[in-house]
Design a protein around this motif. Structure first.
Motif, PDB file in Angstrom:
ATOM      1  N   LEU A 259       0.818  -1.221   0.000  1.00 38.77           N
ATOM      2  CA  LEU A 259       0.000   0.000   0.000  1.00 38.77           C
ATOM      3  C   LEU A 259       0.849   1.267   0.000  1.00 38.77           C
ATOM      4  N   LYS A 260       2.174   1.075   0.038  1.00 40.38           N
ATOM      5  CA  LYS A 260       3.120   2.192   0.054  1.00 40.38           C
ATOM      6  C   LYS A 260       2.834   3.159   1.212  1.00 40.38           C
ATOM      7  N   ASP A 261       2.550   2.569   2.379  1.00 36.99           N
ATOM      8  CA  ASP A 261       2.260   3.356   3.571  1.00 36.99           C
ATOM      9  C   ASP A 261       2.885   2.673   4.786  1.00 36.99           C
ATOM     10  N   PRO A 262       4.117   3.063   5.161  1.00 34.22           N
ATOM     11  CA  PRO A 262       4.811   2.392   6.259  1.00 34.22           C
ATOM     12  C   PRO A 262       4.119   2.552   7.608  1.00 34.22           C
ATOM     13  N   HIS A 263       3.245   3.537   7.734  1.00 38.62           N
ATOM     14  CA  HIS A 263       2.575   3.773   9.009  1.00 38.62           C
ATOM     15  C   HIS A 263       1.524   2.712   9.324  1.00 38.62           C
ATOM     16  N   ILE A 264       1.054   2.014   8.308  1.00 31.76           N
ATOM     17  CA  ILE A 264       0.071   0.955   8.528  1.00 31.76           C
ATOM     18  C   ILE A 264       0.655  -0.128   9.436  1.00 31.76           C
ATOM     19  N   ALA A 265       1.862  -0.539   9.157  1.00 26.31           N
ATOM     20  CA  ALA A 265       2.489  -1.587   9.961  1.00 26.31           C
ATOM     21  C   ALA A 265       2.631  -1.137  11.406  1.00 26.31           C
ATOM     22  N   LEU A 266       3.102   0.071  11.606  1.00 23.18           N
ATOM     23  CA  LEU A 266       3.268   0.577  12.971  1.00 23.18           C
ATOM     24  C   LEU A 266       1.944   0.641  13.709  1.00 23.18           C
ATOM     25  N   GLU A 267       0.928   1.109  13.055  1.00 23.66           N
ATOM     26  CA  GLU A 267      -0.373   1.223  13.710  1.00 23.66           C
ATOM     27  C   GLU A 267      -0.920  -0.153  14.084  1.00 23.66           C
ATOM     28  N   LYS A 268      -0.781  -1.108  13.189  1.00 27.08           N
ATOM     29  CA  LYS A 268      -1.266  -2.458  13.490  1.00 27.08           C
ATOM     30  C   LYS A 268      -0.456  -3.104  14.613  1.00 27.08           C
ATOM     31  N   LEU A 269       0.838  -2.861  14.640  1.00 27.44           N
ATOM     32  CA  LEU A 269       1.671  -3.376  15.727  1.00 27.44           C
ATOM     33  C   LEU A 269       1.305  -2.719  17.061  1.00 27.44           C
ATOM     34  N   ARG A 270       1.016  -1.439  17.022  1.00 23.01           N
ATOM     35  CA  ARG A 270       0.610  -0.715  18.225  1.00 23.01           C
ATOM     36  C   ARG A 270      -0.714  -1.266  18.769  1.00 23.01           C
ATOM     37  N   ILE A 271      -1.657  -1.509  17.874  1.00 26.87           N
ATOM     38  CA  ILE A 271      -2.957  -2.064  18.263  1.00 26.87           C
ATOM     39  C   ILE A 271      -2.774  -3.455  18.858  1.00 26.87           C
ATOM     40  N   LEU A 272      -1.946  -4.271  18.215  1.00 27.55           N
ATOM     41  CA  LEU A 272      -1.680  -5.619  18.722  1.00 27.55           C
ATOM     42  C   LEU A 272      -1.095  -5.552  20.127  1.00 27.55           C
ATOM     43  N   TYR A 273      -0.109  -4.706  20.324  1.00 26.06           N
ATOM     44  CA  TYR A 273       0.556  -4.582  21.619  1.00 26.06           C
ATOM     45  C   TYR A 273      -0.453  -4.219  22.710  1.00 26.06           C
ATOM     46  N   LYS A 274      -1.335  -3.302  22.404  1.00 23.67           N
ATOM     47  CA  LYS A 274      -2.310  -2.847  23.399  1.00 23.67           C
ATOM     48  C   LYS A 274      -3.325  -3.934  23.758  1.00 23.67           C
ATOM     49  N   LYS A 275      -3.468  -4.945  22.909  1.00 25.63           N
ATOM     50  CA  LYS A 275      -4.377  -6.062  23.195  1.00 25.63           C
ATOM     51  C   LYS A 275      -3.733  -7.104  24.105  1.00 25.63           C
ATOM     52  N   PHE A 276      -2.416  -7.067  24.233  1.00 24.81           N
ATOM     53  CA  PHE A 276      -1.716  -8.068  25.030  1.00 24.81           C
ATOM     54  C   PHE A 276      -2.044  -7.927  26.518  1.00 24.81           C
ATOM     55  N   ASP A 277      -2.073  -9.076  27.205  1.00 27.86           N
ATOM     56  CA  ASP A 277      -2.177  -9.044  28.665  1.00 27.86           C
ATOM     57  C   ASP A 277      -0.771  -8.777  29.223  1.00 27.86           C
ATOM     58  N   ASP A 278      -0.656  -8.706  30.532  1.00 28.74           N
ATOM     59  CA  ASP A 278       0.628  -8.355  31.152  1.00 28.74           C
ATOM     60  C   ASP A 278       1.753  -9.314  30.772  1.00 28.74           C
ATOM     61  N   ALA A 279       1.470 -10.622  30.790  1.00 27.17           N
ATOM     62  CA  ALA A 279       2.505 -11.617  30.462  1.00 27.17           C
ATOM     63  C   ALA A 279       2.927 -11.491  28.999  1.00 27.17           C
ATOM     64  N   GLU A 280       1.964 -11.251  28.123  1.00 29.55           N
ATOM     65  CA  GLU A 280       2.286 -11.092  26.698  1.00 29.55           C
ATOM     66  C   GLU A 280       3.083  -9.810  26.465  1.00 29.55           C
ATOM     67  N   ARG A 281       2.762  -8.772  27.199  1.00 28.07           N
ATOM     68  CA  ARG A 281       3.514  -7.514  27.049  1.00 28.07           C
ATOM     69  C   ARG A 281       4.964  -7.685  27.473  1.00 28.07           C
ATOM     70  N   LEU A 282       5.188  -8.445  28.521  1.00 26.70           N
ATOM     71  CA  LEU A 282       6.572  -8.700  28.936  1.00 26.70           C
ATOM     72  C   LEU A 282       7.345  -9.412  27.830  1.00 26.70           C
ATOM     73  N   MET A 283       6.698 -10.399  27.203  1.00 25.95           N
ATOM     74  CA  MET A 283       7.364 -11.101  26.098  1.00 25.95           C
ATOM     75  C   MET A 283       7.537 -10.179  24.904  1.00 25.95           C
ATOM     76  N   ALA A 284       6.515  -9.377  24.611  1.00 26.27           N
ATOM     77  CA  ALA A 284       6.601  -8.440  23.484  1.00 26.27           C
ATOM     78  C   ALA A 284       7.729  -7.435  23.704  1.00 26.27           C
ATOM     79  N   ASP A 285       7.886  -6.977  24.938  1.00 21.70           N
ATOM     80  CA  ASP A 285       8.969  -6.037  25.249  1.00 21.70           C
ATOM     81  C   ASP A 285      10.332  -6.664  24.957  1.00 21.70           C
ATOM     82  N   LYS A 286      10.486  -7.938  25.280  1.00 19.76           N
ATOM     83  CA  LYS A 286      11.746  -8.643  25.005  1.00 19.76           C
ATOM     84  C   LYS A 286      11.971  -8.760  23.502  1.00 19.76           C
ATOM     85  N   VAL A 287      10.917  -9.097  22.781  1.00 22.44           N
ATOM     86  CA  VAL A 287      11.029  -9.245  21.331  1.00 22.44           C
ATOM     87  C   VAL A 287      11.369  -7.904  20.688  1.00 22.44           C
TER      88      VAL A 287
END
Length: 115
Positions: A24-52
């Protein structure tokens, strides 16, 4: 879910949204989707996401590194600071033309997280 399994899922998701952003030639799409995914994580998933995300900061893939830096900065992921310091050291001795600009960005993020 183990950290390795979580890491694989995050990398797979990142490739998917990165491919979509490129098509789509829009790099912000990926960031926004990653941000949305991160916010859906529970505490344990966020800890793993932070490591990744800290691992991605040290990636040789500039796009993955860009996304990790943006997420760590936007979401104020303080556990990313050690990886940011390692990247800053690496960029200091890099002869890649973009290194000074990326170093400036990394130092700004480090300062922001410390505030």
């Amino acid at each position: 879910m183990t950290l390795d399994e979580f890491r694989l899922k995050m990398v797979s998701y990142w490739h998917s949204v990165d491919d979509e952003a490129k098509s789509l030639k829009d790099p912000h799409i990926a960031l926004e989707k990653l941000r949305i995914l991160y916010k859906k994580f529970d505490d344990a998933e966020r800890l793993m996401a932070d490591k990744v995300l800290s691992e991605w900061v040290l990636s040789e893939d500039e796009t993955m590194r860009f996304d990790a830096l943006a997420l760590i900065d936007d979401l104020k992921i303080r556990t990313g600071a050690p990886a940011l310091h390692l990247l800053a050291t690496r960029l200091t001795s890099s002869d890649v033309p973009s290194a000074p600009y990326e170093l400036k960005k990394v130092l700004r993020i480090i300062s922001s997280l410390a505030a």
